[in-house]
Design a protein around this motif. Structure first.
Motif, PDB file in Angstrom:
ATOM      1  N   ALA A 227       0.835  -1.210   0.000  1.00 24.23           N
ATOM      2  CA  ALA A 227       0.000   0.000   0.000  1.00 24.23           C
ATOM      3  C   ALA A 227       0.865   1.252   0.000  1.00 24.23           C
ATOM      4  CB  ALA A 227      -0.915  -0.014   1.225  1.00 24.23           C
ATOM      5  N   THR A 228       1.971   1.224   0.720  1.00 22.59           N
ATOM      6  CA  THR A 228       2.860   2.380   0.768  1.00 22.59           C
ATOM      7  C   THR A 228       3.545   2.590  -0.590  1.00 22.59           C
ATOM      8  OG1 THR A 228       3.237   2.154   3.130  1.00 22.59           O
ATOM      9  CG2 THR A 228       4.906   3.353   1.878  1.00 22.59           C
ATOM     10  N   VAL A 229       3.966   1.495  -1.232  1.00 20.52           N
ATOM     11  CA  VAL A 229       4.572   1.610  -2.560  1.00 20.52           C
ATOM     12  C   VAL A 229       3.576   2.238  -3.529  1.00 20.52           C
ATOM     13  CG1 VAL A 229       5.491   0.318  -4.530  1.00 20.52           C
ATOM     14  CG2 VAL A 229       6.159  -0.313  -2.202  1.00 20.52           C
ATOM     15  N   ALA A 230       2.317   1.805  -3.470  1.00 18.69           N
ATOM     16  CA  ALA A 230       1.296   2.370  -4.355  1.00 18.69           C
ATOM     17  C   ALA A 230       1.074   3.848  -4.067  1.00 18.69           C
ATOM     18  CB  ALA A 230      -0.007   1.587  -4.188  1.00 18.69           C
ATOM     19  N   GLN A 231       1.061   4.202  -2.784  1.00 16.44           N
ATOM     20  CA  GLN A 231       0.875   5.612  -2.415  1.00 16.44           C
ATOM     21  C   GLN A 231       2.037   6.465  -2.906  1.00 16.44           C
ATOM     22  OE1 GLN A 231       0.158   6.119   1.777  1.00 16.44           O
ATOM     23  NE2 GLN A 231       0.236   8.358   1.695  1.00 16.44           N
ATOM     24  N   LEU A 232       3.255   5.943  -2.792  1.00 15.29           N
ATOM     25  CA  LEU A 232       4.428   6.688  -3.245  1.00 15.29           C
ATOM     26  C   LEU A 232       4.497   6.756  -4.770  1.00 15.29           C
ATOM     27  CD1 LEU A 232       7.084   5.354  -0.703  1.00 15.29           C
ATOM     28  CD2 LEU A 232       6.106   7.652  -0.774  1.00 15.29           C
ATOM     29  N   ASP A 233       3.999   5.720  -5.445  1.00 11.84           N
ATOM     30  CA  ASP A 233       3.956   5.761  -6.911  1.00 11.84           C
ATOM     31  C   ASP A 233       3.142   6.957  -7.403  1.00 11.84           C
ATOM     32  OD1 ASP A 233       5.576   3.651  -7.656  1.00 11.84           O
ATOM     33  OD2 ASP A 233       3.947   2.166  -7.582  1.00 11.84           O
ATOM     34  N   LYS A 234       2.091   7.274  -6.675  1.00  9.31           N
ATOM     35  CA  LYS A 234       1.237   8.397  -7.070  1.00  9.31           C
ATOM     36  C   LYS A 234       1.890   9.743  -6.771  1.00  9.31           C
ATOM     37  CE  LYS A 234      -3.056   5.830  -6.204  1.00  9.31           C
ATOM     38  NZ  LYS A 234      -4.292   5.759  -5.360  1.00  9.31           N
ATOM     39  N   ALA A 235       2.703   9.794  -5.693  1.00 10.21           N
ATOM     40  CA  ALA A 235       3.242  11.078  -5.238  1.00 10.21           C
ATOM     41  C   ALA A 235       4.604  11.407  -5.817  1.00 10.21           C
ATOM     42  CB  ALA A 235       3.321  11.084  -3.710  1.00 10.21           C
ATOM     43  N   LEU A 236       5.362  10.369  -6.238  1.00 13.05           N
ATOM     44  CA  LEU A 236       6.752  10.582  -6.644  1.00 13.05           C
ATOM     45  C   LEU A 236       6.917  10.382  -8.150  1.00 13.05           C
ATOM     46  CD1 LEU A 236       8.585   8.673  -3.752  1.00 13.05           C
ATOM     47  CD2 LEU A 236       7.987  11.094  -3.875  1.00 13.05           C
ATOM     48  N   PRO A 237       7.928  11.001  -8.724  1.00 15.96           N
ATOM     49  CA  PRO A 237       8.155  10.863 -10.176  1.00 15.96           C
ATOM     50  C   PRO A 237       8.718   9.487 -10.522  1.00 15.96           C
ATOM     51  CG  PRO A 237       9.925  12.110  -9.182  1.00 15.96           C
ATOM     52  CD  PRO A 237       8.918  11.893  -8.098  1.00 15.96           C
ATOM     53  N   GLN A 238       8.605   9.125 -11.780  1.00 16.39           N
ATOM     54  CA  GLN A 238       9.238   7.894 -12.220  1.00 16.39           C
ATOM     55  C   GLN A 238      10.738   7.961 -11.938  1.00 16.39           C
ATOM     56  OE1 GLN A 238       8.383   7.086 -16.314  1.00 16.39           O
ATOM     57  NE2 GLN A 238       6.364   6.196 -15.858  1.00 16.39           N
ATOM     58  N   GLY A 239      11.292   6.822 -11.575  1.00 21.22           N
ATOM     59  CA  GLY A 239      12.712   6.801 -11.240  1.00 21.22           C
ATOM     60  C   GLY A 239      12.976   6.754  -9.756  1.00 21.22           C
ATOM     61  N   TRP A 240      11.931   6.931  -8.932  1.00 20.08           N
ATOM     62  CA  TRP A 240      12.166   6.769  -7.495  1.00 20.08           C
ATOM     63  C   TRP A 240      12.480   5.297  -7.219  1.00 20.08           C
ATOM     64  CZ3 TRP A 240       9.550   4.271  -3.407  1.00 20.08           C
ATOM     65  CH2 TRP A 240       8.339   3.647  -3.740  1.00 20.08           C
ATOM     66  N   SER A 241      13.086   4.979  -6.144  1.00 23.70           N
ATOM     67  CA  SER A 241      13.696   3.661  -5.919  1.00 23.70           C
ATOM     68  C   SER A 241      12.699   2.528  -5.800  1.00 23.70           C
ATOM     69  CB  SER A 241      14.556   3.711  -4.646  1.00 23.70           C
ATOM     70  OG  SER A 241      13.749   4.021  -3.522  1.00 23.70           O
ATOM     71  N   ARG A 242      11.471   2.789  -5.401  1.00 21.34           N
ATOM     72  CA  ARG A 242      10.435   1.776  -5.168  1.00 21.34           C
ATOM     73  C   ARG A 242      10.895   0.715  -4.160  1.00 21.34           C
ATOM     74  NH1 ARG A 242       7.559  -1.097  -8.173  1.00 21.34           N
ATOM     75  NH2 ARG A 242       5.532  -0.133  -7.789  1.00 21.34           N
ATOM     76  N   ASP A 243      11.756   1.122  -3.261  1.00 24.99           N
ATOM     77  CA  ASP A 243      12.269   0.216  -2.224  1.00 24.99           C
ATOM     78  C   ASP A 243      12.830   1.075  -1.102  1.00 24.99           C
ATOM     79  OD1 ASP A 243      12.914  -2.083  -0.902  1.00 24.99           O
ATOM     80  OD2 ASP A 243      14.382  -2.807  -2.360  1.00 24.99           O
ATOM     81  N   ASN A 244      13.207   0.409  -0.009  1.00 27.32           N
ATOM     82  CA  ASN A 244      13.852   1.070   1.115  1.00 27.32           C
ATOM     83  C   ASN A 244      15.360   0.858   0.997  1.00 27.32           C
ATOM     84  OD1 ASN A 244      14.271   2.337   3.569  1.00 27.32           O
ATOM     85  ND2 ASN A 244      13.652   0.567   4.815  1.00 27.32           N
ATOM     86  N   PRO A 245      16.188   1.909   0.898  1.00 27.68           N
ATOM     87  CA  PRO A 245      15.872   3.317   1.149  1.00 27.68           C
ATOM     88  C   PRO A 245      15.042   3.946   0.030  1.00 27.68           C
ATOM     89  CG  PRO A 245      18.147   3.111   0.423  1.00 27.68           C
ATOM     90  CD  PRO A 245      17.634   1.712   0.602  1.00 27.68           C
ATOM     91  N   VAL A 246      14.166   4.846   0.443  1.00 23.04           N
ATOM     92  CA  VAL A 246      13.283   5.529  -0.500  1.00 23.04           C
ATOM     93  C   VAL A 246      14.034   6.734  -1.069  1.00 23.04           C
ATOM     94  CG1 VAL A 246      11.108   6.754  -0.764  1.00 23.04           C
ATOM     95  CG2 VAL A 246      11.253   4.773   0.774  1.00 23.04           C
ATOM     96  N   ASP A 247      14.421   6.627  -2.330  1.00 21.35           N
ATOM     97  CA  ASP A 247      15.130   7.714  -3.021  1.00 21.35           C
ATOM     98  C   ASP A 247      14.104   8.523  -3.790  1.00 21.35           C
ATOM     99  OD1 ASP A 247      16.701   9.385  -4.489  1.00 21.35           O
ATOM    100  OD2 ASP A 247      17.784   7.810  -5.582  1.00 21.35           O
ATOM    101  N   ILE A 248      13.849   9.751  -3.330  1.00 20.70           N
ATOM    102  CA  ILE A 248      12.809  10.573  -3.961  1.00 20.70           C
ATOM    103  C   ILE A 248      13.389  11.497  -5.035  1.00 20.70           C
ATOM    104  CG2 ILE A 248      11.288  10.434  -1.954  1.00 20.70           C
ATOM    105  CD1 ILE A 248      12.177  13.224  -1.145  1.00 20.70           C
TER     106      ILE A 248
END
Length: 901
Positions: free
Chosen positions: A331-352
């Protein structure tokens, strides 16, 4: 004396400084300047025989010339004048003195001894000498020579070193970290770590305590106070003076060699539940963390960064320190997909991504705070040409301010690289702990994890000891007393084997042969049974047999035994011509191909007394240096924890075709060694090396025991050498009840969790309310642990048990105050057993214990409606008075000297 009069040190109504001049480097002048600049609201006096006025402030020639008696005096006069000055202050009734002067010496006849002799009879507390002074920001008191006054906060700093205390004050001022108090002990003539730990443990302004330790003088007092404080709030300690070896007096066993001073201190800190850090910078980090965050139930860290490389470095540091990297929930990955641009890490550490603005930070932070898959969040900002560090800091603090109540306790750590003053101010104002590097931030996170785990360990219930845990103390003591009567410093091998047998510690039978022919005679029955034989050198002057090539194993014939014994004796005489060679030892050779070689033993420390040692065994034990130490007494939980802190614990598990070793049997050996140290304090050091462990249990192949007449380390009751007050076996007894039955009375043990739960199930709600002053519906693990896990130096809980059924009939509790002046009691009897005389008997034993402990008064609070308890108190001689602040409560008090039998 503990907390007696310490309130006047930290919250005095009046202060007088004795000594000082107009010189720039005058200590007295510096203290007056700090008192005035800090805004102290009470009276300030200045005693200076040579000057009538300094810096516009009138002085007096002598302390008695002041028109009032100060609560606190700060003394800066030359050392030779100190006894006279302290005597005058004590005679006037001054409650406490801070002595900044150094050079008083030590021992009988010294100036320090004269000062102590002048102050102690009058009850005047002395802080110092050779100390920085005291700063108590909440009281606007700066009675010190520090350069600045820190802001008020909730960290109490106790430092032996004035320089360390001063440095931490400057650090706090620079980082806007506040203190409830700063105090340096100096030479600790009177007030010591134990006193101050007791004081700050109950100080509501203090949320965490920081210690800088050079050495502990009164180990039992320190351990008792530290354990009490650590149960109440975080205590962080840094210790100076690490040494590779150094107990000096006895180094002739492997166990003693492994128990270097720093390792023993580490064991003591661990046992007390303190968080030890390794250096001052870590103490700063821990202070930053503890000053701004509470503890949290977990160890999974989420990392958020606008720079992928820094985030990965934080992960590396976390893994190096044994931390846990959180997973991101779907759910958090999906939420971040909506808020962050393509190219974010999609993992921990979260590279925004490097161009992240405040809005992107806010969205990512909000998502991670809401994710139940992590327990804490580390936010990192790397300054770039595309972003504003100040904007990112504002986004973080705004998001934290808007989070819901259920998310408010999740800790957030910050690393803002670069020097952006606006960002720093924003984060400090919001009390977000901020670190200069990702490594320090991860250490801060791990500090909180380790502290929480230490607290959880203090509250764990140990497994019950097996029913066959029976020791033969009289037999063991007879062996030691006989050896001492013969002026022996070491038990001979036969006596050592019998000693281990008395405590149920498996060991190889050993026989002594005076020459090779006798060795053959002793070996023959073993060889006829198909066994092989081991022959070893026997000399009280050769502690490590391998050093003289003094061991031969797996001998299969009489000729081999004769040759081995001859060679061993000849080699020993050549290499150690001065040694007393008493022959050789003959034992069956034991072959356990899949056994692990361990070492277990007892070492002796000049400060903390007996220490249990465990680790990897064998001839290279010191080189391997895989060991851990623990202060006795031990239970099974603590023993398993000791084992788990070593590398060798990993190979006790199953691997390949090697089955797991019996780890419980290993733990039982440690518990038995701790009990042996408790029962026979004449044992100074003991080695079981190697101690073989496999699936079938354990057996000691070699053992050595050093003995000496008891040298008491601690004053008062209890074991003469234990730093932790052991289980008081002497208070076990059987009593007759009024109905003709009997009850077994004993002190509560840590493993009594189940006993108490079964007992509470048979106590009515009304009786529970009368005992605890409120309705109790749920008995949490923590609640039971506080009843069963006691510091016997301060508390006793005695349970009455039916000897036929093993059921608990009732319990009485007594808790002494920090000054060992008064003790508060509580009692509860099973509801269906009232009128059998159990409560009366328990109260009598409790009162007897109070006298044994040296208390002056037993007191308690009883609900006015509890007429049965009030009547029993009156019958026992208690005075009963209404509580002035609560009409529903009666206060009961009994001078211990006036006990009715």
């Amino acid at each position: 004396m503990s907390t007696y009069h310490l309130q006047t040190v930290f919250r005095p109504r009046s202060v007088a400084v004795i000594g000082g001049s107009p010189r720039d480097r005058s200590a007295g002048r510096a203290v007056i300047r700090n008192l005035r600049a800090g805004g102290f609201a009470g009276q300030i006096g200045w005693v200076s025989p040579r000057y009538a006025e300094i810096d516009g402030m009138r002085t007096v020639k002598k302390l008695k010339d002041l028109p009032w008696i100060p609560d606190l005096v700060v003394i800066t006069v030359p050392a030779t004048l100190l006894p006279q000055v302290v005597s005058q202050a004590a005679e006037l009734g001054v409650a406490a003195a801070i002595i900044l002067t150094s050079g008083l010496g030590k021992g009988p006849g010294s100036l320090a001894a004269q000062v102590e002799a002048a102050a102690r009879p009058k009850g005047m507390r002395v802080l110092g000498p050779h100390c920085l002074g005291v700063i108590a920001p909440h009281a606007r008191l700066n009675a010190s020579i520090a350069a600045h006054t820190p802001q008020a906060g909730d960290l109490a700093l106790i430092s032996e070193s004035s320089a360390i205390a001063a440095a931490l004050v400057e650090w706090g001022v620079a980082r806007s970290v506040g203190f409830s108090a700063v105090v340096s002990l100096g030479d600790a003539l009177d007030v010591d770590f134990g006193d101050l730990l007791d004081y700050f443990a109950s100080d509501y302004r203090t949320r965490a305590i920081l210690l800088y330790v050079d050495q502990i003088s009164d180990a039992r007092k320190f351990m008792s106070a530290a354990r009490a404080a650590a149960r109440a709030k975080p205590v962080v300690v840094v210790k100076s003076g690490r040494k590779p070896r150094g107990n000096g007096e006895l180094v002739s066993t492997h166990s003693q060699s492994l128990a270097d001073s720093d390792a023993v201190y580490g064991a003591a800190f661990n046992r007390a539940g303190l968080l030890r850090v390794n250096a001052l910078d870590e103490l700063f980090t821990a202070a930053e963390t503890l000053g701004r965050l509470g503890t949290f139930p977990g160890r999974r860290l989420a990392i958020l960064s606008n720079g992928g490389g820094v985030g990965r470095l934080a992960v590396d540091q976390l893994q190096a320190l044994g931390g846990s990297l959180a997973e991101l929930s779907p759910a958090t990955v999906a939420q971040l997909d909506k808020a962050l641009p393509q190219g974010w890490s999609r993992d921990n550490p979260v590279d925004i991504v490097v161009d992240a603005d405040g809005g992107r930070y806010a969205s990512a932070i909000e998502a991670l705070l809401s994710d139940d898959a992590n327990d804490a969040v580390l936010v990192i900002n790397v300054p770039t040409a595309f972003t504003s560090s100040a904007e990112a800091a504002q986004a973080l603090t705004t998001t934290l301010g808007q989070r819901s109540r259920q998310l408010r306790d999740k800790p957030v750590f910050a690393v803002w690289l670069g020097n952006d003053d606006r960002a720093t101010v924003t984060l400090n104002t919001a009390r977000v702990p901020t670190y200069p590097t990702e490594a320090e931030a991860v250490r801060g996170f791990q500090h909180l994890v380790r502290y929480r785990e230490a607290q959880a360990a203090l509250m764990e219930t140990p497994p019950s000891l097996p029913a066959d845990f029976v020791v033969d103390v009289p037999a063991a003591r007879a062996l030691v007393e006989a050896a001492l009567a013969n002026d022996q410093q070491w038990l001979d091998p036969v006596a050592t084997h019998k000693l281990l047998q008395a405590y149920g510690i498996p060991s190889l039978e050993v026989m002594v042969a005076r020459d090779p022919h006798e060795a053959m005679d002793l070996a023959q029955p073993l060889l006829e049974q198909g066994m092989s034989v081991a022959v070893k050198i026997f000399s009280p002057d050769i502690p490590h047999k391998s050093e003289v090539d003094g061991v031969r194993l797996n001998l299969g014939s009489l000729r081999a035994v004769q040759a081995a014994a001859t060679a061993i004796l000849q080699r020993a005489r050549e290499l150690r011509p001065q040694a007393r060679i008493e022959g050789v030892l003959v034992q069956p050779s034991l072959t356990r191909p899949k056994a692990r070689e361990l070492i277990a033993g007892i070492a002796d420390d000049p400060v903390f007394g007996p220490v249990v040692v465990f680790g990897r065994g064998g001839t290279a034990v010191e080189v391997i240096d895989d060991k851990t130490l623990a202060l006795p007494p031990l239970d099974l939980r603590l023993a398993h924890e000791v084992i788990g802190r070593t590398r060798v614990s990993r190979i006790l598990k199953a691997y390949g075709d090697v089955p797991a070793a019996d780890e419980r049997a290993v733990a039982m050996v440690l518990v038995k060694l701790a009990q042996l140290a408790a029962d026979i304090p004449e044992i100074r050091t003991l080695d079981l090396n190697p101690l073989l462990a496999d699936r079938n249990g354990v057996i000691a192949l070699d053992a050595r025991v050093a003995i000496t007449p008891v040298k008491r380390l601690h004053k008062g009751r209890g074991h003469p050498r234990f730093a932790i007050f052991p289980y008081p076996t002497e208070w076990e007894r059987t009593i007759d009840l009024s109905d003709g039955g009997k009850a077994f009375i004993r002190p509560v043990r840590p493993e009594d969790d189940g006993l108490f739960r079964a007992f509470f199930a048979r106590v009515t709600d009304d009786d529970l309310r009368l005992r605890f002053f409120q309705s109790v519906k749920h008995f949490s693990h923590e609640f039971i642990a506080r009843l069963t896990q006691l510091d016997y130096a301060r508390s006793i809980a005695l349970v009455a048990i039916d000897p036929k059924t093993g059921e608990m009939l009732g319990a009485v509790r007594l808790h002494a105050d920090a000054d060992y002046n008064r003790g508060e009691y509580g009692i509860l009897i099973r509801s269906d057993l009232k009128g059998h005389g159990i409560g009366w008997k328990l109260m009598q034993i409790m009162i007897e214990y109070a006298g044994w402990l040296g208390l002056n008064m037993v007191e308690g609070q009883v609900l006015r409606e509890n007429s049965t308890m009030l009547a029993m108190c009156q019958s026992l001689g208690f005075k009963v008075k209404a509580d002035p602040d609560d009409s529903t409560i009666m206060n009961v008090t009994l001078p211990v000297g006036g006990v009715k039998s």
